[in-house]
Design a protein around this motif. Sequence first.
Motif, PDB file in Angstrom:
ATOM      1  N   SER A  13     -61.508 -77.930   1.963  1.00 17.66           N
ATOM      2  CA  SER A  13     -60.566 -77.165   1.133  1.00 17.66           C
ATOM      3  C   SER A  13     -60.476 -77.676  -0.306  1.00 17.66           C
ATOM      4  O   SER A  13     -59.792 -77.063  -1.123  1.00 17.66           O
ATOM      5  CB  SER A  13     -59.170 -77.201   1.775  1.00 17.66           C
ATOM      6  OG  SER A  13     -58.695 -78.535   1.830  1.00 17.66           O
ATOM      7  N   ILE A  16     -64.864 -83.021  -2.933  1.00 14.46           N
ATOM      8  CA  ILE A  16     -66.243 -83.286  -2.514  1.00 14.46           C
ATOM      9  C   ILE A  16     -66.618 -82.421  -1.302  1.00 14.46           C
ATOM     10  O   ILE A  16     -67.739 -81.919  -1.214  1.00 14.46           O
ATOM     11  CB  ILE A  16     -66.428 -84.799  -2.213  1.00 14.46           C
ATOM     12  CG1 ILE A  16     -66.163 -85.627  -3.485  1.00 14.46           C
ATOM     13  CG2 ILE A  16     -67.819 -85.087  -1.683  1.00 14.46           C
ATOM     14  CD1 ILE A  16     -66.129 -87.152  -3.272  1.00 14.46           C
ATOM     15  N   ARG A  36     -56.595 -78.728   6.511  1.00 15.00           N
ATOM     16  CA  ARG A  36     -55.279 -78.177   6.890  1.00 15.00           C
ATOM     17  C   ARG A  36     -54.959 -76.895   6.142  1.00 15.00           C
ATOM     18  O   ARG A  36     -54.342 -76.006   6.692  1.00 15.00           O
ATOM     19  CB  ARG A  36     -54.185 -79.226   6.611  1.00 15.00           C
ATOM     20  CG  ARG A  36     -54.235 -80.424   7.531  1.00 15.00           C
ATOM     21  CD  ARG A  36     -53.390 -81.559   7.025  1.00 15.00           C
ATOM     22  NE  ARG A  36     -53.869 -82.011   5.718  1.00 15.00           N
ATOM     23  CZ  ARG A  36     -53.400 -83.051   5.054  1.00 15.00           C
ATOM     24  NH1 ARG A  36     -52.420 -83.762   5.561  1.00 15.00           N
ATOM     25  NH2 ARG A  36     -53.903 -83.403   3.881  1.00 15.00           N
ATOM     26  N   ASN A  88     -66.081 -85.642   5.966  1.00 14.48           N
ATOM     27  CA  ASN A  88     -65.716 -85.921   4.576  1.00 14.48           C
ATOM     28  C   ASN A  88     -64.208 -86.063   4.358  1.00 14.48           C
ATOM     29  O   ASN A  88     -63.781 -86.772   3.449  1.00 14.48           O
ATOM     30  CB  ASN A  88     -66.270 -84.782   3.703  1.00 14.48           C
ATOM     31  CG  ASN A  88     -65.558 -84.667   2.376  1.00 14.48           C
ATOM     32  OD1 ASN A  88     -65.868 -85.372   1.416  1.00 14.48           O
ATOM     33  ND2 ASN A  88     -64.560 -83.784   2.309  1.00 14.48           N
ATOM     34  N   TYR A 154     -58.268 -98.761   3.491  1.00 14.43           N
ATOM     35  CA  TYR A 154     -59.237 -97.829   2.887  1.00 14.43           C
ATOM     36  C   TYR A 154     -60.652 -98.413   2.889  1.00 14.43           C
ATOM     37  O   TYR A 154     -61.585 -97.824   3.450  1.00 14.43           O
ATOM     38  CB  TYR A 154     -58.811 -97.442   1.465  1.00 14.43           C
ATOM     39  CG  TYR A 154     -59.692 -96.353   0.895  1.00 14.43           C
ATOM     40  CD1 TYR A 154     -59.453 -95.012   1.207  1.00 14.43           C
ATOM     41  CD2 TYR A 154     -60.775 -96.654   0.078  1.00 14.43           C
ATOM     42  CE1 TYR A 154     -60.268 -94.005   0.708  1.00 14.43           C
ATOM     43  CE2 TYR A 154     -61.597 -95.651  -0.427  1.00 14.43           C
ATOM     44  CZ  TYR A 154     -61.334 -94.333  -0.115  1.00 14.43           C
ATOM     45  OH  TYR A 154     -62.162 -93.341  -0.595  1.00 14.43           O
ATOM     46  N   SER A 189     -61.595 -84.934  -8.384  1.00 10.81           N
ATOM     47  CA  SER A 189     -61.128 -84.144  -7.241  1.00 10.81           C
ATOM     48  C   SER A 189     -59.604 -84.305  -7.195  1.00 10.81           C
ATOM     49  O   SER A 189     -59.007 -84.861  -8.111  1.00 10.81           O
ATOM     50  CB  SER A 189     -61.746 -84.676  -5.940  1.00 10.81           C
ATOM     51  OG  SER A 189     -61.161 -85.920  -5.594  1.00 10.81           O
TER      52      SER A 189
HETATM   53  N1  LIG Z   1     -62.606 -88.785  -5.343  1.00 11.93           N
HETATM   54  C1  LIG Z   1     -63.046 -90.026  -5.340  1.00 11.93           C
HETATM   55  O1  LIG Z   1     -62.985 -90.725  -6.360  1.00 11.93           O
HETATM   56  C2  LIG Z   1     -63.699 -90.591  -4.081  1.00 11.93           C
HETATM   57  C3  LIG Z   1     -64.457 -91.756  -4.199  1.00 11.93           C
HETATM   58  C4  LIG Z   1     -65.078 -92.286  -3.086  1.00 11.93           C
HETATM   59  C5  LIG Z   1     -64.946 -91.665  -1.867  1.00 11.93           C
HETATM   60  N2  LIG Z   1     -64.188 -90.535  -1.754  1.00 11.93           N
HETATM   61  C6  LIG Z   1     -64.072 -89.934  -0.418  1.00 11.93           C
HETATM   62  O2  LIG Z   1     -64.495 -88.591  -0.486  1.00 11.93           O
HETATM   63  C7  LIG Z   1     -63.865 -87.846   0.550  1.00 11.93           C
HETATM   64  C8  LIG Z   1     -63.320 -86.555  -0.039  1.00 11.93           C
HETATM   65  O3  LIG Z   1     -62.320 -86.886  -0.996  1.00 11.93           O
HETATM   66  P1  LIG Z   1     -62.077 -85.990  -2.282  1.00 11.93           P
HETATM   67  O4  LIG Z   1     -62.285 -86.845  -3.467  1.00 11.93           O
HETATM   68  O5  LIG Z   1     -62.807 -84.703  -2.202  1.00 11.93           O
HETATM   69  O6  LIG Z   1     -60.493 -85.775  -2.137  1.00 11.93           O
HETATM   70  P2  LIG Z   1     -59.597 -84.448  -2.159  1.00 11.93           P
HETATM   71  O7  LIG Z   1     -59.973 -83.571  -3.298  1.00 11.93           O
HETATM   72  O8  LIG Z   1     -58.184 -84.927  -2.077  1.00 11.93           O
HETATM   73  O9  LIG Z   1     -60.001 -83.722  -0.791  1.00 11.93           O
HETATM   74  C9  LIG Z   1     -59.680 -84.304   0.446  1.00 11.93           C
HETATM   75  C10 LIG Z   1     -59.998 -83.329   1.566  1.00 11.93           C
HETATM   76  O10 LIG Z   1     -59.643 -83.954   2.818  1.00 11.93           O
HETATM   77  C11 LIG Z   1     -58.813 -83.073   3.552  1.00 11.93           C
HETATM   78  N3  LIG Z   1     -57.878 -83.814   4.373  1.00 11.93           N
HETATM   79  C12 LIG Z   1     -57.072 -84.847   4.014  1.00 11.93           C
HETATM   80  N4  LIG Z   1     -56.285 -85.206   5.028  1.00 11.93           N
HETATM   81  C13 LIG Z   1     -56.590 -84.386   6.080  1.00 11.93           C
HETATM   82  C14 LIG Z   1     -56.091 -84.237   7.399  1.00 11.93           C
HETATM   83  N5  LIG Z   1     -55.107 -85.006   7.880  1.00 11.93           N
HETATM   84  N6  LIG Z   1     -56.626 -83.276   8.193  1.00 11.93           N
HETATM   85  C15 LIG Z   1     -57.625 -82.482   7.730  1.00 11.93           C
HETATM   86  N7  LIG Z   1     -58.120 -82.558   6.487  1.00 11.93           N
HETATM   87  C16 LIG Z   1     -57.606 -83.504   5.665  1.00 11.93           C
HETATM   88  C17 LIG Z   1     -58.078 -82.237   2.469  1.00 11.93           C
HETATM   89  O11 LIG Z   1     -57.719 -80.974   3.013  1.00 11.93           O
HETATM   90  P3  LIG Z   1     -56.228 -80.468   3.339  1.00 11.93           P
HETATM   91  O12 LIG Z   1     -55.292 -81.171   2.397  1.00 11.93           O
HETATM   92  O13 LIG Z   1     -56.313 -78.978   3.126  1.00 11.93           O
HETATM   93  O14 LIG Z   1     -56.034 -80.828   4.763  1.00 11.93           O
HETATM   94  C18 LIG Z   1     -59.186 -82.047   1.445  1.00 11.93           C
HETATM   95  O15 LIG Z   1     -60.004 -80.961   1.792  1.00 11.93           O
HETATM   96  C19 LIG Z   1     -62.819 -88.768   1.166  1.00 11.93           C
HETATM   97  O16 LIG Z   1     -63.282 -89.275   2.386  1.00 11.93           O
HETATM   98  C20 LIG Z   1     -62.658 -89.869   0.130  1.00 11.93           C
HETATM   99  O17 LIG Z   1     -62.249 -91.083   0.719  1.00 11.93           O
HETATM  100  C21 LIG Z   1     -63.571 -89.988  -2.828  1.00 11.93           C
END
Ligand SMILES: NC(=O)c1ccc[n+]([C@@H]2O[C@H](COP(=O)([O-])OP(=O)(O)OC[C@H]3O[C@@H](n4cnc5c(N)ncnc54)[C@H](OP(=O)(O)O)[C@@H]3O)[C@@H](O)[C@H]2O)c1
Length: 262
Positions: A13, A16, A36, A88, A154, A189
Amino acid sequence: MYKDRWALVTGASAGIGEAYANALMEKGANLILVARREDRLKALAESVEAKGQRALIVPTDLSDPGAPETIMAQVNAAGVPVDILVNNAGYGLPGTYSETTWKDQQDFIQVMVTAYAQLTHLALGPMRERGWGRIINVASLAGLIPAGANYTLYGASKAFVIAMTQSVAAECRGTDIKASACCPGFTYSEFHDVTETREVVNKLPKYAFMEAGPVAELSLRAVEKGHTTYVPGGFNKFIAALLRLLPLSIAERLVDRHSGWK
Ligand SMILES: NC(=O)c1ccc[n+]([C@@H]2O[C@H](COP(=O)([O-])OP(=O)(O)OC[C@H]3O[C@@H](n4cnc5c(N)ncnc54)[C@H](OP(=O)(O)O)[C@@H]3O)[C@@H](O)[C@H]2O)c1
């Protein structure tokens, strides 16, 4: 490239995960979208269907211990396979270990560790029977370097994801099933809003950040090339290499001084 394959993406949603979904859609895959926020999944499913491909949405809270089984039951009921799995979904839990509640930590482990491990387990058997599969587990640079204070589990959760992926990839060597842990650094993000680190990371130089689109695109290339642990972007590769070359005590001190940045 993935025409007629079915790809399941968690956290589709936003950020990434949405970028992986879009990249897989462009490569011809059908999508199973998990997160969600149902309205966002529906909008994404409509764009998949507008391209003549199929989409299934499975609105789910992955902190529910029954979620992985429920997702796979819905996928099986729809009669579609999981050819490509992208674990993810994720977030960071602000606060110190002593200040946070165990319930919050338990939910965190469920989303960041157990759901990744169980979805991989549920998808892998059928992939082996069909003789083809791709598993991408989104970890982080934080899983490759020492952990600082706060956001306690984390780095630990991401280190788990990396080691699990390496083992699954080794188990599948010699087959057409490939597993890759993607270890992004700072990526634009919603992550830093959810994680309450926006103010800190806004002070960082722009070159430290990547867009979500290239992270997903490079990661999909990496899994095809057989890169089991993949760090996207030159800056992130440099940080990963530097912190691994330094004596651990110095790397730990460096991270400690900058903790709160994840
Ligand atoms: N952004 C960064 O700088 C960064 C760096 C390194 C690694 N990462 C990793 O990349 C991945 C994606 O993060 P992002 O940066 O794309 O963050 P984001 O924009 O906040 O997206 C997070 C996604 O995870 C979903 N999510 C979170 N909690 C959930 C739950 N309880 N049940 C189902 N879905 C859930 C959210 O969907 P809903 O809220 O709709 O449920 C959303 O689609 C993560 O694993 C993060 O640790 C991110």
